[in-house]
Design an enzyme around this catalytic site. Structure first.
Site, mmCIF file in Angstrom:
data_model
loop_
_atom_site.group_PDB
_atom_site.id
_atom_site.type_symbol
_atom_site.label_atom_id
_atom_site.label_comp_id
_atom_site.label_asym_id
_atom_site.label_seq_id
_atom_site.Cartn_x
_atom_site.Cartn_y
_atom_site.Cartn_z
ATOM 1 N N GLY A 1 -13.611 -1.189 -7.371
ATOM 2 C CA GLY A 1 -14.879 -0.590 -7.002
ATOM 3 C C GLY A 1 -14.835 0.298 -5.783
ATOM 4 O O GLY A 1 -15.870 0.691 -5.262
ATOM 5 N N GLY A 2 -13.620 0.627 -5.283
ATOM 6 C CA GLY A 2 -13.531 1.522 -4.136
ATOM 7 C C GLY A 2 -14.295 0.995 -2.948
ATOM 8 O O GLY A 2 -14.126 -0.144 -2.518
ATOM 9 N N SER B 1 -7.657 1.059 3.282
ATOM 10 C CA SER B 1 -8.110 0.658 1.947
ATOM 11 C C SER B 1 -9.310 -0.268 2.054
ATOM 12 O O SER B 1 -9.526 -0.920 3.082
ATOM 13 C CB SER B 1 -6.983 -0.073 1.215
ATOM 14 N N THR C 1 -9.765 0.630 -9.402
ATOM 15 C CA THR C 1 -8.766 -0.316 -8.946
ATOM 16 C C THR C 1 -8.831 -1.462 -9.937
ATOM 17 O O THR C 1 -9.706 -1.484 -10.798
ATOM 18 C CB THR C 1 -9.162 -0.757 -7.518
ATOM 19 N N ARG D 1 0.838 -1.188 0.000
ATOM 20 C CA ARG D 1 0.000 0.000 0.000
ATOM 21 C C ARG D 1 0.877 1.244 0.000
ATOM 22 O O ARG D 1 1.969 1.268 0.602
ATOM 23 C CB ARG D 1 -0.879 -0.019 1.254
ATOM 24 N N ASP E 1 -7.536 8.750 0.621
ATOM 25 C CA ASP E 1 -8.113 7.669 1.409
ATOM 26 C C ASP E 1 -7.921 7.865 2.913
ATOM 27 O O ASP E 1 -8.453 7.099 3.712
ATOM 28 C CB ASP E 1 -7.509 6.320 0.991
ATOM 29 N N THR F 1 -4.060 -0.524 -7.205
ATOM 30 C CA THR F 1 -4.885 0.633 -7.552
ATOM 31 C C THR F 1 -4.061 1.902 -7.735
ATOM 32 O O THR F 1 -2.942 2.019 -7.240
ATOM 33 C CB THR F 1 -5.938 0.870 -6.450
#
Length: 560
Positions: free
Chosen positions: A461-462, A440, A369, A94, A411, A387
């Site tokens: 799809g977040g 996330s 993503t 990440r 985020d 993503t």
């Protein structure tokens, strides 16, 4: 001679017979991704003796070339790896907040969030993690030489690919977008002209960047000329990433979140992904219901889904963040059966619960993503979601480097202590801090049965990712749907705040929608929820079934 052989291999990938579809079957290896060429690259690596990790690395770099909206070396993500023998593990790559980041960096003098600053500026760029994640996976579990895994992506960028219809639509849209970032504006152009469908699209700067990464590995991106160019570009555009940020970035191997449901073992990502914890918590809650007496897609079933999602996302907002900054996250409690029993008790099957913004909420997540699933002939399984945040990330990039940067700083919870009904959250676990990984929703999952891989699944799809994967796992394990039906069945999404249930248009009965509204739910249609890429494995024959969601225009399941 080396490059001519690679060119021959590349041409074979591009023009090989169309023996695959969005659904495909294989006896040995399988890759399902958002792009046919990338899936083929992964399969070719396995045919050359690579394992599932090798294939996943090659696929990741190929997607960075052929799927620029989300495939990336300028972003980050998560990998779940289930070896044929040994323990399941995960790799966290990440993105991180730069060392100069502060909790209030997106606030104006009035203490309010400056509109767009945490999504549409260079300040929104987090320190990228993808190259580090792939390098760590290769170092620990790879088989073939690193350069061999990156080389296909280099050749795709250097020789070019036919522009797909979906990419040509993007190209036209970007060309008509007056405020598009300069790098994005020229991404699909040649000699000042926007490329059209099926024209050859080359990315020479990206090829050169990938060549350095292929030669020098992790350090090729995080130290030396690329790191210097990244820092110079970001700072020139008003961002705060430095060479020190890049020099210090490392991917981390973490213990997976593990749960059980209906006789299956569920493995997914731990924080800073909220996916694994929330997925297991919701499955545990669903276990408390007598679902065999509740018809699939009925009012009662959909209401139960909504209420399980509401509670899962409430806990997500209150407790989850980067574990390196939150040592006291109650993960064992949140994923326990006893917690689900307590949560289930306050579900009223006749009316909707109330979402209280003074206590719970959700952080913002982008919706572009990409996920891919891999299994090799030995049964090693890999589930990867990575993503750029929004579609095409920040849209920003250096012409010398050739790739797009993420906008993942969005985020984080942008305003400490402020949670609103619109969905902004201010809880402490996900407040910005130097070097911190933002929370996330990515949920790469591997499901096993009797110690054998059963399902490899994930989705973009977040904020909807967790719930899309949740329902697909339910469909496959509880309702024993085949993978195609599990993926294509109706999906809904509720995330605690805002207190709205999204559902896929034309897939939920109008009578059910009306009934739910009468129970107090706010129902809003969406065309699509998620873009799932999955592989299921027949427990008797070992045959692999790969399915690419019908919502993916370029997606493909490729196997051998």
């Amino acid at each position: 001679m080396k490059y001519s052989l690679h060119l021959i291999w590349l041409l074979a990938v591009l023009i090989s017979p169309q023996l695959h579809t969005a659904q495909n079957y294989a006896q040995h290896g399988m890759v399902v991704s958002d792009n046919e060429i990338a899936s083929k690259v992964g399969v070719e690596i396995m045919k050359q003796g690579g394992n599932a990790i090798d294939a996943s690395i090659a696929t990741a770099f190929a997607l960075a070339v052929v799927h620029p909206a989300a495939g990336n070396i300028g972003g980050g993500g998560f990998m779940v790896y289930r070896p044929k023998a040994g323990d399941v593990t995960t790799i966290d790559f990440r993105e991180k907040a730069p060392l100069a980041a502060t909790p209030t960096m997106f606030l104006g003098p009035d203490g309010e969030v400056i509109k767009g600053l945490n999504h549409n500026s260079a300040l929104a760029i987090g320190v990228p993690g993808t190259v580090a994640g792939m390098a760590l996976a290769h170092k620990k579990y790879g088989k073939l030489p690193w350069k061999k895994l990156v080389q296909p992506a280099i050749e795709l960028a250097r020789q070019g690919i036919p522009l797909t219809y979906a990419l040509s639509r993007d190209a036209r849209g970007i060309d008509q977008w007056d405020d598009a970032p300069a790098f994005l504006k020229q991404l699909f152009t040649e000699n000042g002209k926007v490329l059209e469908f099926n024209e050859n699209w080359k990315q020479l700067a990206l090829a050169n960047t990938l060549d350095i990464i292929a030669t020098r590995g992790h350090n090729g991106f995080y130290k030396g000329e690329i790191a210097e160019q990244i820092a110079n570009y970001v700072q020139r555009e008003g961002g705060i990433i430095t060479e020190k940020d890049l020099n210090q970035y490392e991917a981390i191997e973490r213990k997976p979140i593990h749960g059980t449901f209906n006789g299956y073992d569920i493995y997914s990502m731990p924080p800073p992904s909220s996916g694994g914890v929330t997925l297991v918590a919701m499955l545990n809650l669903m276990e408390q219901a007598d679902v065999e007496e509740i018809p699939f897609n009925s009012t009662a079933y959909t209401h139960l889904l909504i209420e399980s999602m509401r509670r899962g996302f409430a806990d997500r907002a209150q407790f989850l963040g980067d574990p390196d900054f939150n040592e006291d996250m109650p993960l064992d409690r949140l994923t326990s059966k006893s917690h689900a029993v307590m949560r289930f008790k306050n579900i009223d099957m006749d009316k909707a619960s109330v979402s209280d913004p003074s206590t719970y909420g959700h952080p913002y997540d982008g919706e572009n993503t990409t996920h891919y699933s891999v299994i090799d002939s030995d049964g090693n399984a890999v589930s990867v979601t990575y993503t750029l945040e929004q579609s095409y990330g920040s849209g920003m990039g250096s012409n010398e480097l050739g790739f797009i940067f993420n906008n993942e700083m969005g985020d984080f919870n942008p305003q400490p202590g402020v949670t609103t009904t619109s969905g902004q959250v201010g809880s402490d676990p996900n407040i910005i801090a130097p070097g911190k990984r933002m929370l996330s929703s990515m949920t790469p999952v591997i499901v096993s049965k009797d110690n054998k891989p059963f399902l490899i699944i994930g989705s973009p799809g977040g904020r909807t990712i967790i719930n899309t994967v949740y329902q697909t796992v339910l469909n496959a394990t509880l309702y024993e749907m085949d993978l195609h039906d599990a993926i294509e069945s109706m999906k809904i999404h509720h995330q605690w705040l805002p207190d709205v249930t999204y559902y896929e248009r034309h897939k939920l009965s109008p009578d059910v929608v009306k009934n739910l509204e009468e129970m107090g739910h706010t129902m809003t249609p969406r065309n699509v929820l998620g873009r799932l890429m999955g592989i299921s494995i027949d427990q008797q024959t070992g045959i692999r079934t790969g399915v690419s969601d019908s919502s993916s225009p370029d997606g493909a399941a490729v196997g051998y």
